[in-house]
Design an enzyme around this catalytic site. Structure first.
Site, PDB file in Angstrom:
ATOM      1  N   ALA A  63       0.842  -1.198   0.000  1.00 28.87           N
ATOM      2  CA  ALA A  63       0.000   0.000   0.000  1.00 28.87           C
ATOM      3  C   ALA A  63       0.875   1.245   0.000  1.00 28.87           C
ATOM      4  CB  ALA A  63      -0.901  -0.014   1.231  1.00 28.87           C
ATOM      5  N   GLY A 102      -0.679  -5.150   0.496  1.00 29.04           N
ATOM      6  CA  GLY A 102      -1.811  -4.995  -0.398  1.00 29.04           C
ATOM      7  C   GLY A 102      -1.570  -5.613  -1.758  1.00 29.04           C
ATOM      8  N   GLU A 105      -2.540  -9.099  -1.397  1.00 26.23           N
ATOM      9  CA  GLU A 105      -3.990  -9.164  -1.252  1.00 26.23           C
ATOM     10  C   GLU A 105      -4.687  -9.040  -2.604  1.00 26.23           C
ATOM     11  OE1 GLU A 105      -5.515  -7.690   2.927  1.00 26.23           O
ATOM     12  OE2 GLU A 105      -4.202  -6.173   2.072  1.00 26.23           O
ATOM     13  N   GLU A 125       2.450  -6.420   7.073  1.00 28.75           N
ATOM     14  CA  GLU A 125       1.830  -5.271   7.738  1.00 28.75           C
ATOM     15  C   GLU A 125       2.108  -5.214   9.234  1.00 28.75           C
ATOM     16  OE1 GLU A 125      -0.807  -5.980   4.097  1.00 28.75           O
ATOM     17  OE2 GLU A 125       0.383  -7.178   5.494  1.00 28.75           O
TER      18      GLU A 125
END
Length: 707
Positions: A63, A102, A105, A125
């Site tokens: 991210a 992310g 993900e 994370e």
């Protein structure tokens, strides 16, 4: 269409390419681009399958954490992931470089995943005090099983492509990401493979659903070193939802846990530390475009604990090392210790069984300083006295090739004085590693008055190459870390004379989050080291000297401030030490008093911060974040407290200045008076993080003098 995501069509295959250098982070523009391209491809009847790939050196590496704490810009990452997952056409993630956070993900939202052989995939994370917030805690357990998922998410470490294929995280290893993804998509279409939506596939969960201990045992194993941290336990809780909570409800709860962590103090501190580490790599006062010198071979002088550990760090990175000693016996002993350390790591599964032999093959042991002649970088790691170091550097000046970087591993001594015995002071600097050097990540890069910019940049680049965290500091006694540590140690010692005991002081430090207290740390390092140093300087310390005179040198003798039984490293309170402390105080006519834990904490931490303020004002460190990185990676400061200077800002500088003034008067200790910078910032209601904060120019780093 988006400027950072493009859509191309190849014979019925839509190739969606993210091109947002340097790491294709999932900022709003990237999220919007992926979503729009996926929707366009789904709506196009000519498109039969969709491949998500990335330009540049990596897949989506995570991210955009600069967006954290700001108003959310649509589309949300979860919406992007759902669009890929709910596509009626096959979606394939084609991974190269790293698919992290992310990025993974997004890949988990695809029906299939392929990767090149050197790709790495993970959900780190937790290292930012967070958990995956876009379905990672629910889709990863369905891909690889909850035991491996909780290990990856709570541990935060990525896995390689080979392991990912073995565990079912990817479907194939391919030669090229985009081309391999396209070929795989064609195969999916030709074989009419059913689409695998992870949200609908509970097959990898069934064993742990039937026997919950499979999961709880995995959680216990991976969280046993997470003392004081919130994110690992929240992440484990979120992964556990995959076993007994409907998917959509689990996503909702995952998001709630994510937001709670993101808004919490720990994640804010850990995100600060992340940016501070990145900023520390930017060297102040170096002309833009300065290139490092080439380093292909390293010579290390001294095969003792430090020299051997440094040599291991280079061997770990695949860099050939010449390890130099003054005698055959010392060399043989040092090489033997290195070999045993590598073999012990292999026995624990930390490296492959054949790695000890390969890494030792990179180390050439020799006797005599003349063997430095082929080295591009020479690191001295001999006994910590100026006379010895000056003798070594004078000899290096004769034998080292022109242009070689000459570094001292000194932890206290003046680099300018060491450089003065050479005809090339521009090539000399400090590279202060921390013990054990093959484990500890910090490397203080000490810039001398005449250190050339490219030499400085070379040391920083080399440190990063061997997986160290470099921080550039100026010249003073103890540099940044040890100078601040000395301020803490003085207060710890004074507390014993005033009424505290070692176990009480250390308990306060460990409850704060330090891995060990000051007295257990002294026992680990060896009390005789400080004893010799005090004798050389004509300094006495009644309690510490008495321990050494009794042969109590710490863990290596089984007795120090604590006792150590049966070879154990666990410190046990020793009544004999407590009697020795009380008797020493009586001889000195000191009246002991009961000291509360809060006072102990303040007197350990606030003087450390105070010394940091002096270091900043003198220009020994360029930024408060640099000081914090030193303490995070060199001294075990708890990551969830961000570092001593960050912590001080959270507590409030006015409060710290007031308490220091109080203790200075109450204990008749003028060293506790607030530093001018601390006093000024406190009076102005500012913080160390305030822009400039009244500090000297970072150019002073180049000419810092010894205190």
């Amino acid at each position: 269409m988006s400027e950072v995501v493009r859509l191309e069509r190849h014979d019925g295959i839509a190739i969606v390419t993210v091109d947002s250098p340097p790491v294709n982070a999932l900022g709003a523009a990237v999220r919007r681009g992926i979503l729009e391209c996926a929707q366009t491809a789904v709506a196009d009847p000519a498109v039969k399958a969709i491949v998500l790939a990335c330009a540049g050196r990596t897949f989506i590496a995570g991210a955009d954490i600069t967006e954290f704490g700001k108003p959310t810009q649509p589309p949300a990452l979860a919406e992007v992931v759902a669009a890929l997952e709910n596509s009626p056409k096959p979606t394939v993630a084609a991974i190269h470089g790293t698919a992290l956070g992310g990025g993974l993900e997004v890949a988990l939202g695809c029906h299939f995943r392929v990767a090149v052989k050197d790709a790495r995939l993970g959900l780190p994370e937790v290292k930012l005090g967070l958990l995956p917030g876009a379905g990672g805690t629910q889709r990863l357990p369905r891909a690889v099983g909850p035991e491996l998922a909780v290990k990856m998410i709570v541990g935060g470490e990525p896995v390689g492509a080979t392991e990912a294929l073995k565990q079912g995280l990817i479907d194939a290893i391919v030669e090229g990401p985009a081309s391999g993804g396209e070929a795989f998509a064609c195969r999916v279409l030709a074989e009419r493979r059913p689409l695998r939506r992870l949200r609908d596939d509970d097959s990898r969960l069934m064993a742990a659903k039937a026997n919950r201990s499979i999961f709880t045992d995995a959680v216990a194993a991976v969280t046993k070193r997470a003392r004081g941290l919130e994110a690992p336990f929240a992440a484990a809780e979120a992964v556990g939802l995959s076993l007994d909570t409907p998917f959509d409800e689990a996503l909702k709860q995952e998001r709630e846990l994510f937001l709670k962590l993101m808004n919490g103090d720990q994640s804010k501190a850990q995100r600060y530390a992340f940016f501070a580490e990145r900023e520390a790599a930017r060297v102040a006062g170096v002309p833009e475009g300065t290139k490092p010198r080439k380093v292909e071979r390293v010579a290390i002088i001294g095969a003792g604990t430090m020299g051997g550990g440094i040599a291991m760090s280079f061997a770990n990175a695949g860099i050939p090392v010449t390890l130099i000693e003054m005698g055959d016996e010392s060399l043989k002993r040092g090489l033997g210790v290195m070999r045993k350390n590598f073999e012990a790591t292999a026995a624990r599964g930390g490296i492959a069984a054949d790695e000890p032999a390969r890494r030792m093959g990179l180390v050439t042991g020799v006797v005599g300083l003349e063997h430095v002649k082929d080295a591009d970088l020479v690191i001295e790691a001999v006994f910590e006295t100026m006379a010895v170091k000056k003798e070594v550097f004078a000899t290096l000046d004769k034998f080292a090739r022109s242009g070689a970087v000459l570094a001292s591993n000194t932890s206290y001594l003046n680099i300018n004085e060491i450089a003065s015995v050479t005809k090339r002071p521009q090539d000399v600097l400090g590279m202060h590693f921390f013990s054990p050097a093959n484990v500890m990540k910090l490397c203080e890069i000490v810039r001398g008055a005449k250190t050339a910019p490219d030499v400085l940049v070379t040391a920083v680049a080399v440190a990063r190459r061997i997986a160290k965290v470099p921080v550039v500091v100026g010249v003073c006694d103890g540099f940044v870390g040890n100078r601040m540590l000395a301020a803490r140690s003085r207060q710890a010692d004074k507390l014993l004379f005033e009424g505290a005991l070692p176990r009480q002081v250390d308990a306060v430090a460990t409850r704060f989050g330090m891995p060990m207290g000051p007295f257990a740390m002294d026992d680990l390092a060896g009390l005789d080291i400080g004893w010799r140093s005090r004798r050389d300087r004509g300094v006495k310390s009644e309690i510490a000297d008495a321990l050494c005179e009794a042969g109590r040198f710490g863990q290596k003798t089984g007795k120090g401030y604590y006792k150590y039984e049966g070879g154990s490293r666990a410190p046990l309170p020793d009544p004999d030490v407590e009697t020795l402390i009380v008797d020493a105080c009586a001889r000195l006519g000191l009246r002991r008093r009961e000291i509360g834990d809060n006072e102990i904490l303040e007197r350990l931490v606030y003087p450390t911060v105070n010394e940091g303020a002096r270091i900043l004002e003198e220009g020994i460190a360029a930024r408060p974040g640099d000081i914090d990185v030193v303490w995070l990676y060199g001294y075990g400061w708890p990551i969830y407290r961000g570092g001593p200077m960050y912590y001080a800002d959270q507590v409030g500088l006015r409060h710290i200045a007031d308490r220091l003034s109080y203790y200075a008067e109450a204990t008749n200790d003028p060293s506790l008076e607030p530093a001018p910078l601390l006093k000024r910032l406190a009076a102005e209601g500012r913080t160390f993080a305030s822009p400039a904060a009244g500090r000297k120019s970072t150019q002073t780093l180049a000419t810092g003098g010894r205190r």
